[in-house]
Structure formats: C-alpha cells, structure tokens
Scaffold this active site. Structure first.
Site: not given
Ligand SMILES: NC(=O)c1ccc[n+]([C@@H]2O[C@H](COP(=O)([O-])OP(=O)(O)OC[C@H]3O[C@@H](n4cnc5c(N)ncnc54)[C@H](OP(=O)(O)O)[C@@H]3O)[C@@H](O)[C@H]2O)c1
Length: 321
Positions: A53, A58, A133, A232
């Site tokens: 994704d 980004y 969005r 997320s």
């Molecule tokens: N469509 C939209 O509007 C939208 C908005 C936001 C995001 N997205 C998509 O959703 C994806 C995921 O979003 P997200 O990155 O916010 O979600 P997430 O997977 O809930 O969170 C990832 C974050 O949590 C940390 N993390 C994960 N497991 C951990 C653990 N066990 N201990 C400590 N830290 C941990 C990661 O750090 P590390 O990298 O150090 O593991 C990273 O900073 C994005 O990459 C994007 O593709 C879409």
C-alpha cells in the site's frame, strides 16, 4: 454511466485483483535505505503478503515539495523484475495535495499523479488506485473520466477509495463505469467505532450510538462486495498502540494471555481481532520492522472464539450493550 458491480446471491462481486488478508503499508519507508526496504519486502513475501500500500503523498518532503517519496524508495530499492511484479498487488492513492487547496480531484491531477506513481514505482501499472479522502468539491463525473482513461490505457487496473462514507461511495459509483473494489478506513481494536456503532444503534443516550461513518459502512461494503482495509490497525484510541502493555495494561494483559494460548504474539492477536470480523477486513500493517511484520501476519492464521473477541473489545474500553 453505470453503477456498482455484479450482484450474486444477495451480495455484489466487485472483482479487482486478488489480495492476501494482510497488506504491507509503506507510509513510513521514506528515509529507509535500499537494504532495509528489501528486507521488509522479503519478510512480507515470506509471510504470504502480496499487497503493498502506497500513496503519492507518503514521505512528502516539506522542504522541497517532493511527492511520491515512499513510492520512489520502493521502486528504486526493489527494482522488481516483470515476473516478480506480476506476483504482487501494488495499490496507491491520489487526491490529497500539500497546498492550500487540500484536495485535487480534477482529471488532470488524478491522471498526472497516477503517472507520477508509475514512474516512482518503476512499474507500468498499479493494481488499484484509491481516492485518498473525500473531497467536498469533487465532481464524480470528472473522477470517472480519469478512471476511464487510466483503466482504458492499462495504467490502472481497478479503482478504490479511502475514508469514504457509504453515500460518498454510492455517489461516486453512480458515475463510474468500473466497480469500487476497496475502501480503506481507520479501524483497530482501539479505534473500533465502525464496529461498535452498529451494536449501539438506537440505544438512548449512548455516545457509541452516534453515527460517525455515514451509517453502516462495514455492512454497506459487504453488500456491495467492497473489500475493507484497516489502516493503523494497532492504534489505540487517543494515540499509542494497543499492544503497549505498560500504557494499556488491560488490553495488553489480555492480548498477552491470548497470545500465549494461540502460540503467537500480542501483535498477532490484535490483528486476529480484525480478521475475525465477518466483513473480511484486511489490516494494513505499517511497521518498518521485518520481524514485527512477520508477527502481525501470523494474526491472519488465528481464529479467535466469540468470547475471546468480545473480551478483547471490552478490555480495550468499549462497552457492549
Ligand atoms: N488511507 C489513509 O488515510 C491512511 C492513513 C494512515 C495510514 N494508512 C496506511 O496504513 C498503514 C499503516 O498505518 P500505521 O503505520 O499508522 O499503522 P500501524 O501498523 O498501526 O502502526 C505502525 C507503527 O507502530 C509501530 N509499531 C508496530 N508494532 C509495534 C510494537 N510491537 N512495538 C512498538 N512499536 C510498534 C511501528 O513502528 P516500527 O516501524 O518501528 O515497527 C509504526 O510506527 C500505512 O503505512 C499506510 O499504508 C492509510
């Protein structure tokens, strides 16, 4: 122009490319060196992940206004062979612009942004292009014209949306000649309003009964055959991660106990909580760590029991009527 897809047995089948249950979200790879991007990608593939994704925004560089930064990192670091490219699904998003306009849903912007994504990703097509969005000033017919051009020229294979309400989806679908195959929305054990709202429908005085998703977003997607992706997927309400046992001992304690029972990690259980829902939710996992991605992907192989699922919902602070 026509609507929403083929109806079969009370459901619609919108088609689109195949997708594993776990998606690798690449929003955070903008500063990663080639070897780390490759290690993350290899870990994803080993874990059975086939969908990646992206979004044009980004990794956006405030200093020089550069877009397509994470896409460029992915494309340059992997330099996929045509055979490898065909094994995976690449999706990206368009529509958010880092200017005072906020959004741009014009034909010219959608087409040029998608073409920029192709160059950055070093591919001749993206499998799904998502409207990132809802843009209050969008003209659905203009988005449809851009979709026609991009799909007709083979640059894009299918259209999706993100953060869209059911009515916004239906409005856009009424202009599109192609089905909307996915809606990517914020959803996790901590931020579960899309799931709990329906459980509280018409409960007098309940804050949870307030409709924030336009009403029945998950059910609408199931009826239309639109896949739901959860962005997320580990986020706790108000910030932090649901797996942070120090900050959220209730959720963290139960996640740890269930992890032990199922022979996986607490991260996997938080992901399993999403994949257990019958809407077929696909968590978009955003970690940059190969080992954490592997942990999360293991969640798709765990089927929580109904009591386990509801106990987690309660432990995460949600009431059950
Ligand atoms: N469509 C939209 O509007 C939208 C908005 C936001 C995001 N997205 C998509 O959703 C994806 C995921 O979003 P997200 O990155 O916010 O979600 P997430 O997977 O809930 O969170 C990832 C974050 O949590 C940390 N993390 C994960 N497991 C951990 C653990 N066990 N201990 C400590 N830290 C941990 C990661 O750090 P590390 O990298 O150090 O593991 C990273 O900073 C994005 O990459 C994007 O593709 C879409």
């Amino acid at each position: 122009m026509t609507g929403t897809g083929h109806v079969a047995g009370g459901r619609t089948d919108a088609g689109g490319p195949p997708s594993g249950r776990i998606v690798s979200g690449l929003m955070r790879i903008g500063d990663m060196p080639d070897d780390d991007v490759r290690a993350l990608y290899d870990a994803a593939r080993r874990a059975g992940v086939t969908t990646f994704d992206h979004a044009d925004i980004y990794g956006f560089h405030l200093a020089d206004g550069a877009m397509h930064v994470c896409e460029e990192r992915f494309g340059a670091a992997l330099n996929l062979s045509p055979a490898e490219r065909e094994e995976i699904v690449i999706q990206t998003k368009t529509g958010i612009v880092p200017t005072e306009s906020r959004y741009d849903s014009s034909y010219d912007h959608i087409v040029s942004s998608a073409e920029g994504s192709l160059r950055a990703l070093r591919t001749d097509h993206v499998d799904v292009l998502l409207i990132h969005r809802p843009d209050a000033l969008a003209e659905p017919d203009e988005i449809a014209r851009a979709a026609d051009h991009l799909i007709g020229s083979g640059k894009v294979r299918a259209i999706g949306v993100s953060n869209h309400t059911p009515a916004q989806i239906d409005l856009l679908a009424a202009s599109l000649d192609h089905p909307i195959v996915v809606n990517q929305v914020q959803l996790s054990l901590g931020c579960a309003g899309l799931i709990t709202q329906g459980m509280f429908a018409n409960v007098a005085g309940a804050e949870q009964a307030v409709v924030r998703d336009g009403g029945g977003l998950l059910d609408h997607a199931r009826l239309r055959g639109i896949r739901i992706q959860a962005w997320s997927p580990l986020q706790a309400a108000g910030g932090g991660l649901v797996v942070d046992a120090e900050r959220f001992p209730g959720t963290g304690g139960l996640l740890a106990a269930l992890a032990e029972r199922h022979g996986v990690t607490p991260t996997a259980i938080a992901i399993a909580w999403l994949t257990r829902h019958p809407a077929g939710i696909e968590p978009v996992v955003g970690t940059t760590s190969p080992s954490r991605l592997h942990e999360a992907a293991a969640g798709a192989g765990v089927r929580l029991t109904n009591p386990e699922w509801y106990d987690l919902l309660r432990a995460a602070g949600h009431d059950i009527p």
